[in-house]
Write an enzyme that holds these catalytic residues in place. Sequence first.
Site, short mmCIF file in Angstrom:
data_model
loop_
_atom_site.label_atom_id
_atom_site.label_comp_id
_atom_site.label_asym_id
_atom_site.label_seq_id
_atom_site.Cartn_x
_atom_site.Cartn_y
_atom_site.Cartn_z
N ASP A 189 -5.95 4.38 9.33
CA ASP A 189 -4.89 4.17 8.33
C ASP A 189 -3.79 5.18 8.63
O ASP A 189 -3.98 6.11 9.42
CB ASP A 189 -5.45 4.39 6.92
CG ASP A 189 -4.37 4.24 5.83
OD1 ASP A 189 -3.64 3.24 5.85
OD2 ASP A 189 -4.24 5.14 4.99
N SER A 190 -2.67 5.03 7.94
CA SER A 190 -1.59 6.00 8.11
C SER A 190 -1.98 7.37 7.57
O SER A 190 -1.41 8.38 7.95
CB SER A 190 -0.35 5.51 7.38
OG SER A 190 -0.66 5.30 6.01
N TYR A 220 3.52 4.58 6.85
CA TYR A 220 3.88 3.50 7.77
C TYR A 220 4.76 2.45 7.05
O TYR A 220 5.51 1.73 7.68
CB TYR A 220 2.63 2.76 8.26
CG TYR A 220 1.82 3.45 9.34
CD1 TYR A 220 2.07 4.76 9.74
CD2 TYR A 220 0.79 2.76 9.97
CE1 TYR A 220 1.31 5.37 10.73
CE2 TYR A 220 0.03 3.35 10.97
CZ TYR A 220 0.28 4.66 11.33
OH TYR A 220 -0.48 5.23 12.31
N GLY A 221 4.60 2.41 5.74
CA GLY A 221 5.20 1.32 4.97
C GLY A 221 6.71 1.28 4.96
O GLY A 221 7.31 0.28 4.60
N CYS A 258 -5.40 -0.48 6.82
CA CYS A 258 -4.03 -0.26 6.35
C CYS A 258 -3.39 -1.64 6.27
O CYS A 258 -3.37 -2.38 7.26
CB CYS A 258 -3.30 0.61 7.38
SG CYS A 258 -1.53 0.76 7.09
N ASN A 259 -2.92 -1.98 5.09
CA ASN A 259 -2.30 -3.31 4.93
C ASN A 259 -1.05 -3.46 5.77
O ASN A 259 -0.78 -4.51 6.33
CB ASN A 259 -1.96 -3.54 3.46
CG ASN A 259 -3.19 -3.76 2.62
OD1 ASN A 259 -3.58 -4.88 2.34
ND2 ASN A 259 -3.83 -2.68 2.20
N THR A 260 -0.27 -2.38 5.84
CA THR A 260 0.99 -2.44 6.58
C THR A 260 0.71 -2.71 8.06
O THR A 260 1.33 -3.59 8.68
CB THR A 260 1.77 -1.13 6.40
OG1 THR A 260 1.75 -0.75 5.04
CG2 THR A 260 3.19 -1.26 6.88
N GLU A 278 -1.03 10.59 -1.67
CA GLU A 278 -1.10 11.59 -0.60
C GLU A 278 -0.91 13.01 -1.15
O GLU A 278 -1.45 13.97 -0.62
CB GLU A 278 -0.06 11.30 0.49
CG GLU A 278 -0.33 10.05 1.32
CD GLU A 278 -1.41 10.25 2.40
OE1 GLU A 278 -1.58 11.38 2.89
OE2 GLU A 278 -2.09 9.25 2.74
N CYS A 303 -2.50 -2.35 -0.68
CA CYS A 303 -2.32 -1.12 0.08
C CYS A 303 -3.60 -0.32 -0.14
O CYS A 303 -4.06 -0.22 -1.28
CB CYS A 303 -1.11 -0.34 -0.43
SG CYS A 303 -0.96 1.32 0.29
N THR A 304 -4.14 0.21 0.93
CA THR A 304 -5.45 0.88 0.78
C THR A 304 -5.35 2.20 0.02
O THR A 304 -6.38 2.76 -0.36
CB THR A 304 -6.10 1.10 2.16
OG1 THR A 304 -5.15 1.75 3.02
CG2 THR A 304 -6.54 -0.20 2.76
N HIS A 305 -4.14 2.67 -0.22
CA HIS A 305 -4.00 3.85 -1.09
C HIS A 305 -4.18 3.50 -2.57
O HIS A 305 -4.48 4.36 -3.38
CB HIS A 305 -2.61 4.48 -0.93
CG HIS A 305 -2.43 5.30 0.31
ND1 HIS A 305 -2.36 4.76 1.57
CD2 HIS A 305 -2.29 6.64 0.48
CE1 HIS A 305 -2.17 5.71 2.46
NE2 HIS A 305 -2.13 6.88 1.83
N1 DGL Z 1 -2.42 2.61 3.18
C1 DGL Z 1 -1.50 1.85 3.90
C2 DGL Z 1 -1.46 0.40 3.53
O1 DGL Z 1 -2.50 -0.11 3.19
C3 DGL Z 1 -0.21 2.42 4.31
C4 DGL Z 1 0.59 3.21 3.39
C5 DGL Z 1 1.78 3.76 4.13
O2 DGL Z 1 1.55 4.50 5.08
O3 DGL Z 1 2.91 3.44 3.77
O4 DGL Z 1 -0.45 -0.25 3.60
#
Ligand code: DGL
Length: 302
Positions: free
Chosen positions: A39-40, A71-72, A102-104, A181, A213-215
């Site tokens: 993931d990011s 990453y988003g 990571c979804n992105t 984060e 988003c996994t966050h």
């Molecule tokens: N956790 C990530 C996702 O699922 C990325 C969040 C990010 O880095 O912007 O999209």
Amino acid sequence: MDESTVASHPAVGQADPENMLPPEVRSAAYRRRPIGVFDSGLGGLTVVKELVDRLPHESILYFGDTARVPYGTKSPETICRFSREAGRFLLGRGVKMIVVACNTASAYALNDLESKVAVPVLGVVAAGARAAHRASESGRIGVIGTTGTIASGAYERAVRTLRPVVEVHAQACPLFVPLVEEGLAHHAAARLIAEDYLAPLCALGIDTLVLGCTHYPALRQLIGDVMGPGVRLIDSAEETATDVAEVLREHDLLAPCSQRPVRVFSVSDLPLRFRHVGRLLIGDMIDAVERVEVEGNLSATV
Ligand code: DGL
């Protein structure tokens, strides 16, 4: 561990010959290899937690690209490059499968990675879309994610493949990732921001909301409070763990039940900080965290 400790990963070199073998002739040691997850930053830990619950014998090598999170907000090209570098790092460490937690990165880089690596690769978008399709009675589904994930339209496409007549309402929530984060998921500011982002979705009468988003599972309770009891929240991490088990079974890659799993956590920056906030998210399964370099050598095939 000192914040400045750098453990350089071994060079990938030649493609691992055992990756190319049919399942029946692979060594028993191959099945014991770790599942690679990236993931990011911290978000993919929500997937790790589900993997550990679902597949307790599996070893895991996690990579969080903390030097380059988020990453988003990056371009598709940059997200693909970062994802290739993460994949290359994990393969260099001998993983038997890669989970793009990571979804992105799943939205933009999954096909690219799949075409370049010799191990199974799984993302999180298809699993989340499937769960949303199953959960929604009204066919009015909300999706929240990073700016990149929402702009990609990946969830809409994935849901529509399963249910052509559906309303998908997508909303970018760019401040959610930094809140997680920074370890501020329970701060009063998080509630104000969530109320602002989610108000349009509340007004649309959705019955299902994908945490795309996994966050975001770190904000699950807050998001649930704001959306109210009539909205089911879908955490793609849970569904992804089910898919990972399926893929390992299909490819005859499950680790034996006798295996004592090893879980290694690697980041591209600030390992102590990752350890601290990561433990708030998933507890003390995070022990040591190493810092690794993954940038560069862009022309190399992962
Ligand atoms: N956790 C990530 C996702 O699922 C990325 C969040 C990010 O880095 O912007 O999209």
